[in-house]
Design an enzyme around this catalytic site. Structure first.
Site, PDB file in Angstrom:
ATOM      1  NE  ARG A   1      -7.186   1.529 -16.070  1.00  9.96           N
ATOM      2  CZ  ARG A   1      -7.889   0.460 -16.380  1.00  9.96           C
ATOM      3  NH1 ARG A   1      -7.758  -0.649 -15.658  1.00  9.96           N
ATOM      4  NH2 ARG A   1      -8.717   0.467 -17.389  1.00  9.96           N
TER       5      ARG A   1
ATOM      6  CE  LYS B   1     -15.579 -12.781 -34.471  1.00 10.77           C
ATOM      7  NZ  LYS B   1     -16.011 -13.770 -33.458  1.00 10.77           N
TER       8      LYS B   1
ATOM      9  N   GLY C   1      -8.577  -0.922 -26.261  1.00 13.70           N
ATOM     10  CA  GLY C   1      -7.301  -1.552 -25.924  1.00 13.70           C
ATOM     11  C   GLY C   1      -6.369  -1.664 -27.114  1.00 13.70           C
TER      12      GLY C   1
ATOM     13  N   GLY D   1     -14.254  -0.695 -21.587  1.00 11.88           N
ATOM     14  CA  GLY D   1     -15.712  -0.851 -21.635  1.00 11.88           C
ATOM     15  C   GLY D   1     -16.454   0.468 -21.547  1.00 11.88           C
TER      16      GLY D   1
HETATM   17  P1  ADP Z   1     -10.191  -2.301 -29.688  1.00  8.65           P
HETATM   18  O1  ADP Z   1      -9.537  -3.210 -28.677  1.00  8.65           O
HETATM   19  O2  ADP Z   1      -9.372  -1.074 -29.940  1.00  8.65           O
HETATM   20  O3  ADP Z   1     -11.626  -1.998 -29.368  1.00  8.65           O
HETATM   21  P2  ADP Z   1     -10.842  -4.502 -31.454  1.00  8.65           P
HETATM   22  O4  ADP Z   1     -10.534  -5.461 -30.354  1.00  8.65           O
HETATM   23  O5  ADP Z   1     -12.234  -4.343 -31.861  1.00  8.65           O
HETATM   24  O6  ADP Z   1     -10.189  -3.066 -31.123  1.00  8.65           O
HETATM   25  O7  ADP Z   1     -10.053  -4.932 -32.783  1.00  8.65           O
HETATM   26  C1  ADP Z   1      -8.687  -5.243 -32.824  1.00  8.65           C
HETATM   27  C2  ADP Z   1      -8.430  -6.526 -33.544  1.00  8.65           C
HETATM   28  O8  ADP Z   1      -8.975  -6.526 -34.856  1.00  8.65           O
HETATM   29  C3  ADP Z   1      -6.950  -6.739 -33.716  1.00  8.65           C
HETATM   30  O9  ADP Z   1      -6.586  -7.913 -33.030  1.00  8.65           O
HETATM   31  C4  ADP Z   1      -6.752  -6.885 -35.216  1.00  8.65           C
HETATM   32  O10 ADP Z   1      -5.793  -7.865 -35.568  1.00  8.65           O
HETATM   33  C5  ADP Z   1      -8.117  -7.298 -35.667  1.00  8.65           C
HETATM   34  N1  ADP Z   1      -8.298  -7.016 -37.108  1.00  8.65           N
HETATM   35  C6  ADP Z   1      -8.255  -5.833 -37.716  1.00  8.65           C
HETATM   36  N2  ADP Z   1      -8.420  -5.972 -39.047  1.00  8.65           N
HETATM   37  C7  ADP Z   1      -8.570  -7.289 -39.287  1.00  8.65           C
HETATM   38  C8  ADP Z   1      -8.777  -8.066 -40.471  1.00  8.65           C
HETATM   39  N3  ADP Z   1      -8.855  -7.496 -41.680  1.00  8.65           N
HETATM   40  N4  ADP Z   1      -8.886  -9.404 -40.336  1.00  8.65           N
HETATM   41  C9  ADP Z   1      -8.802  -9.969 -39.108  1.00  8.65           C
HETATM   42  N5  ADP Z   1      -8.622  -9.293 -37.954  1.00  8.65           N
HETATM   43  C10 ADP Z   1      -8.500  -7.961 -38.043  1.00  8.65           C
END
Ligand code: ADP
Ligand code: MG
Length: 404
Positions: A43, A204, A361, A384
Site C-alpha cells: 500500500r 461459502k 485476500g 471489502g
Molecule cells: P477471498 O479472500 O479471495 O475473497 P474467500 O475468503 O471467499 O476468498 O475464500 C477462500 C477460502 O475458501 C480459502 O480459505 C479456501 O481454503 C476455502 N475453500 C476453497 N474451496 C474450498 C472447499 N472445497 N472446501 C472448503 N474450503 C474451501
C-alpha cells in the site's frame, strides 16, 4: 463511459496544499525492541507515484490515513508515526510527521512547509467524528488544504469524513493508483469487452450472495468453484458427502441458477472433483465424478476434466473477473485447479486476448502462489471495496469523484 476527476483536472498545484487520502493501514508486527515494523509495504508503494506527482508540481503534500480501529480514541499502538520513515524511503523525499490531523498547530506546521514537501498527519480514526462523517470534522480536515486527492480505493466503500465529507468541500480528484484501479474495474464490469467470464470461488455462498446475484445479470460465463460449488450441487440433488455445504441456501442457489438462465449466463459447475477424508496436506485423495461422492468424502478441489472445460471456454472470452479460489489452495494438492486456471488466465492475458481482473485476500494469495500475479491486467488489493464493487454497489468515495 464513466470518467473520474483526476489530478490534472485540479490545475496548477505549485504552492498549493493538497490533502492526500492514502491507505497506510499496512500489516505491521512488533519486533524484539518493541518497534512496529511494516511486513508488507504494497500500500505504501501504491501511493508513492501520487505523492511524487504532487510534490514534483510543487504542492505541499499532506498525507492522511487511518490505521486499525482505535474507536475514536488516541491510541499510540496505532500511531502512524513509524510510517513516516517508510514513506520517506519509498519516495526519497523528506517526510515530516505531526501528531494530529486537525487544529491550529497542524495549520501552523503546514503554513511553515516548503513547497514540494511531505507531511504525514496522525491517524484520522483517533477522532470518532471520522467514521460518522461529521460535517464539522470534515470542515476541519478541509481547513488544512486547498485540494483533496483520494488514492485509497480500499477505503472508498466507506462514507467517512476523510473519503466523502471532505470531498464535498474541497475541489477533489482521484490519485494515480485510484484512477488506475477505477479504469481497470470499469473495463472489467462497467463497460466490458464481451464475452465476459467471472470466476467465483471460496468457502461459502453466504458471504458472496450479492456478488453472485449481480454477476449472473452481467456476465456471459459464471464459473462457480470452491466450497460454494457444493451448495449449488447439493441444491440440484447431488450428494456432496461430508463437504462444506450450506444446505439451508438450496432455494437461494436454485434462484441464482434460474436468474442465470434468464440472462443467458452459462453456469459452470464441476463435473469431477478431488475428494479426501480429511482436511490435511498430502492426505490420500481421489479424483471422482461428482455423482460418486461417498458419505465421508470431502470435496476439496475442482477436478481436472472440469478445469479443462472451463479453460476451453475461457479461450473465447475477452474479459475475466476473478474472486475466490477454486479449491482449498492452501494445502497441497488441493491447489491444482486454482493454479491451472490461474496459469491459463495469465497466459491468455500475456498473449493479449484477455483482460483479467482479480481481487480478494485469498485470491491474491492464490494467484501469487500460482506465480501469475504480475501477468494479470489488474489485481486489486482492496478487500471489502473490491467485493462491494463486484456486488454492483456504488462506492460513496468513488461516486463523489465522478466527473460532471
Ligand atoms: P477471498 O479472500 O479471495 O475473497 P474467500 O475468503 O471467499 O476468498 O475464500 C477462500 C477460502 O475458501 C480459502 O480459505 C479456501 O481454503 C476455502 N475453500 C476453497 N474451496 C474450498 C472447499 N472445497 N472446501 C472448503 N474450503 C474451501
Ligand atoms: Mg478470504
Amino acid at each position: 463511459m464513466t470518467t473520474f476527476k483526476n489530478i490534472q483536472s485540479l490545475g496548477a498545484l505549485a504552492g498549493k496544499r493538497v490533502l492526500l487520502r492514502a491507505d497506510l493501514n499496512v500489516p505491521m508486527k512488533v519486533d524484539d525492541d518493541g518497534n512496529r515494523i511494516v511486513t508488507d509495504d504494497t500500500r505504501i508503494q501504491s501511493v508513492t507515484p501520487t505523492i511524487l506527482a504532487l510534490a514534483e508540481q510543487g504542492a505541499r503534500v499532506l498525507v492522511l490515513s487511518h490505521f486499525g480501529r482505535p474507536k475514536g480514541e488516541r491510541n499510540l499502538d496505532m500511531t502512524l508515526e513509524p510510517l513516516g520513515q517508510h514513506l520517506a524511503d519509498a519516495t526519497k523525499l523528506p517526510v515530516s510527521y505531526i501528531d494530529d490531523c486537525i487544529g491550529e498547530e497542524v495549520l501552523d506546521v503546514i503554513d511553515a512547509m516548503e513547497d514540494g514537501a511531505v507531511l504525514l498527519l496522525e491517524n484520522v480514526r483517533f477522532y470518532a467524528e471520522e467514521t460518522r462523517n461529521d460535517p464539522d470534522f470534515a470542515a476541519a480536515l478541509a481547513d488544512n488544504a486547498d485540494f483533496y486527492v483520494n488514492d485509497a480505493f480500499s477505503c472508498c466503500h466507506r462514507a467517512h469524513a476523510s473519503t466523502v465529507g471532505i470531498a464535498e468541500i474541497l475541489p477533489s480528484a482521484a490519485g494515480l493508483a485510484l484512477e488506475k484501479e477505477l479504469v481497470a474495474l470499469e473495463g472489467a464490469l462497467g463497460n466490458p469487452v464481451r464475452p465476459v467470464a467471472a470466476v467465483v470461488g471460496g468457502a461459502k455462498v453466504s458471504t458472496k450472495l450479492d456478488v453472485l446475484t449481480n454477476l449472473v445479470a452481467k456476465v456471459d460465463h459464471l464459473i462457480i468453484g470452491g466450497g460454494m460449488a457444493n451448495t449449488f450441487l447439493a441444491a440440484q440433488g447431488i450428494d456432496v458427502g461430508a463437504s462444506l455445504c450450506e444446505h439451508d441456501l438450496a432455494e437461494t442457489a436454485i434462484n441464482i441458477l434460474k436468474n442465470a438462465a434468464d440472462n443467458n449466463c452459462k453456469i459452470h459447475l464441476p463435473s469431477d472433483v478431488v475428494v479426501a477424508k480429511e482436511f490435511k496436506a498430502n492426505t490420500a485423495n481421489q479424483i471422482i465424478s461428482i455423482n460418486n461422492v461417498a458419505k465421508d468424502d470431502m470435496i476439496l478441489d475442482v477436478g481436472p476434466a472440469s478445469v479443462t472445460a472451463v479453460e476451453a471456454d475461457l479461450k473465447d472470452c475477452k474479459t475475466l473477473i476473478w474472486n475466490g479460489p477454486m479449491g482449498a489452495f492452501e494445502i497441497e494438492p488441493f491447489d491444482a485447479a486454482t493454479v491451472s486456471l490461474a496459469k491459463a488466465a495469465g497466459a491468455l492475458t500475456e498473449a493479449g486476448s484477455l483482460i483479467s481482473v482479480a481481487g480478494g485476500g485469498d485470491t491474491v494469495a492464490a494467484l501469487k502462489h500460482a506465480g501469475v500475479a504480475d501477468k494479470f491486467t489488474h489485481i486489486s488489493t482492496a478487500g471489502g471495496a473490491f467485493l462491494e464493487w463486484m456486488e454492483g454497489k456504488k462506492l460513496p468515495g468513488v461516486e463523489i469523484l465522478l466527473a460532471e
